[in-house]
Design an enzyme around this catalytic site. Sequence first.
Site, PDB file in Angstrom:
ATOM      1  N   ARG A  15      -2.038  -7.141  13.668  1.00  0.00           N
ATOM      2  CA  ARG A  15      -2.494  -6.133  12.700  1.00  0.00           C
ATOM      3  C   ARG A  15      -3.344  -6.775  11.602  1.00  0.00           C
ATOM      4  O   ARG A  15      -4.315  -6.189  11.139  1.00  0.00           O
ATOM      5  CB  ARG A  15      -1.300  -5.401  12.085  1.00  0.00           C
ATOM      6  CG  ARG A  15      -0.662  -4.411  13.057  1.00  0.00           C
ATOM      7  CD  ARG A  15       0.682  -3.922  12.578  1.00  0.00           C
ATOM      8  NE  ARG A  15       0.605  -3.133  11.366  1.00  0.00           N
ATOM      9  CZ  ARG A  15       1.607  -3.000  10.505  1.00  0.00           C
ATOM     10  NH1 ARG A  15       2.745  -3.617  10.710  1.00  0.00           N
ATOM     11  NH2 ARG A  15       1.471  -2.242   9.446  1.00  0.00           N
ATOM     12  N   LYS A  43       0.823  -1.206   0.000  1.00  0.00           N
ATOM     13  CA  LYS A  43       0.000   0.000   0.000  1.00  0.00           C
ATOM     14  C   LYS A  43       0.865   1.266   0.000  1.00  0.00           C
ATOM     15  O   LYS A  43       0.590   2.203  -0.750  1.00  0.00           O
ATOM     16  CB  LYS A  43      -0.883  -0.045   1.252  1.00  0.00           C
ATOM     17  CG  LYS A  43      -2.021   0.898   1.306  1.00  0.00           C
ATOM     18  CD  LYS A  43      -3.048   0.422   2.326  1.00  0.00           C
ATOM     19  CE  LYS A  43      -2.482   0.145   3.697  1.00  0.00           C
ATOM     20  NZ  LYS A  43      -2.173   1.352   4.478  1.00  0.00           N
ATOM     21  N   ARG A  58     -10.299   2.924   8.814  1.00  0.00           N
ATOM     22  CA  ARG A  58      -9.967   1.558   9.200  1.00  0.00           C
ATOM     23  C   ARG A  58     -11.054   0.902  10.033  1.00  0.00           C
ATOM     24  O   ARG A  58     -10.896  -0.251  10.420  1.00  0.00           O
ATOM     25  CB  ARG A  58      -8.712   1.604  10.053  1.00  0.00           C
ATOM     26  CG  ARG A  58      -7.428   1.264   9.315  1.00  0.00           C
ATOM     27  CD  ARG A  58      -6.399   1.330  10.373  1.00  0.00           C
ATOM     28  NE  ARG A  58      -5.202   0.629  10.188  1.00  0.00           N
ATOM     29  CZ  ARG A  58      -4.093   1.136   9.682  1.00  0.00           C
ATOM     30  NH1 ARG A  58      -4.098   2.312   9.136  1.00  0.00           N
ATOM     31  NH2 ARG A  58      -2.988   0.441   9.701  1.00  0.00           N
ATOM     32  N   ARG A  66      11.035  -6.947   6.105  1.00  0.00           N
ATOM     33  CA  ARG A  66      10.974  -5.536   5.732  1.00  0.00           C
ATOM     34  C   ARG A  66      11.831  -4.658   6.655  1.00  0.00           C
ATOM     35  O   ARG A  66      11.792  -4.808   7.872  1.00  0.00           O
ATOM     36  CB  ARG A  66       9.508  -5.113   5.823  1.00  0.00           C
ATOM     37  CG  ARG A  66       9.232  -3.731   5.436  1.00  0.00           C
ATOM     38  CD  ARG A  66       7.784  -3.603   5.055  1.00  0.00           C
ATOM     39  NE  ARG A  66       7.004  -3.044   6.148  1.00  0.00           N
ATOM     40  CZ  ARG A  66       5.824  -2.455   5.972  1.00  0.00           C
ATOM     41  NH1 ARG A  66       5.273  -2.391   4.770  1.00  0.00           N
ATOM     42  NH2 ARG A  66       5.171  -1.970   6.990  1.00  0.00           N
ATOM     43  N   ARG A  85      10.600  -1.938  11.796  1.00  0.00           N
ATOM     44  CA  ARG A  85       9.568  -1.131  12.465  1.00  0.00           C
ATOM     45  C   ARG A  85       8.982  -1.957  13.601  1.00  0.00           C
ATOM     46  O   ARG A  85       8.718  -3.138  13.427  1.00  0.00           O
ATOM     47  CB  ARG A  85       8.472  -0.812  11.439  1.00  0.00           C
ATOM     48  CG  ARG A  85       8.185   0.649  11.306  1.00  0.00           C
ATOM     49  CD  ARG A  85       7.305   0.907  10.125  1.00  0.00           C
ATOM     50  NE  ARG A  85       5.967   0.367  10.314  1.00  0.00           N
ATOM     51  CZ  ARG A  85       4.973   0.539   9.435  1.00  0.00           C
ATOM     52  NH1 ARG A  85       5.182   1.229   8.336  1.00  0.00           N
ATOM     53  NH2 ARG A  85       3.793   0.027   9.647  1.00  0.00           N
TER      54      ARG A  85
END
Length: 230
Positions: A186, A14, A104, A143, A175
């Site tokens: 999540r 995204k 969301r 990531r 992160r």
Amino acid sequence: MLNLILFGPPGSGKGTQAERLVQRFSLEHVSTGNILRLCRRAAAGDAAARSDCPPALLDQADRIAAIMDRGELVPDDLVLGLVGDVLAGIPADRGGWLLDGFPRTVPQAEGLVALIGERGLAAPAVVVIEVPDAEIVRRLSGRLVCDRCQAVTVAGEHAEGDPCPACGEGRLVVRDDDRPETVRRRLAVYRAQTEPALAVLRRHYRVVTVDGTGDPDAVAERIAAGLAER
Ligand code: AMP
């Protein structure tokens, strides 16, 4: 005027697609995750982030940081207020805006529909990027993100602590919300709360759904083709 709402689970690409769409159509990029991360850094004592975190959220920064670290969602009223302020401040000469990471939840979606109606804003198109869960977990566990410019890179090509290949100033870090436990949380939050928000938007706006697997260029072309269809 092109207004877009970008939907996709964490790790769907995204952020990458948001950047491309923003460039391609000269849009104002409104990422609630990026803004809230500034507030989290402000809570951790980062002076530069303190001046960038919207003043209305500054005294909530500790609470926001704790919620984000658990992989949960920041309260709807805070986020809705934030987006309302940001949309009001967008210069009229922009090509439009792109909402990334918002709405969301069902109340956020309903709040946004109301706000767009009240302010007479152009109806947005909704772009949904679809990626299977197994692929998401695989992507996110590899990531790395720049602690300065937030550029995303893939572990394997780079290691944690390396200088950022994009800005050259920051360091690459994992992160906090990309840790495996938080990723699973999540994803669960996305399925439980964010997909129902999409159902609300579907009743009001055009929805373009694209396959988010494969090369980012190919995904970008799928999105552009979907948007061009009438
Ligand atoms: P993101 O980078 O969009 O995945 O956002 C990172 C984190 O920021 C999320 O896990 C939430 O804790 C928080 N966040 C971002 N956008 C929202 C939103 N629209 N509503 C509630 N919390 C949000």
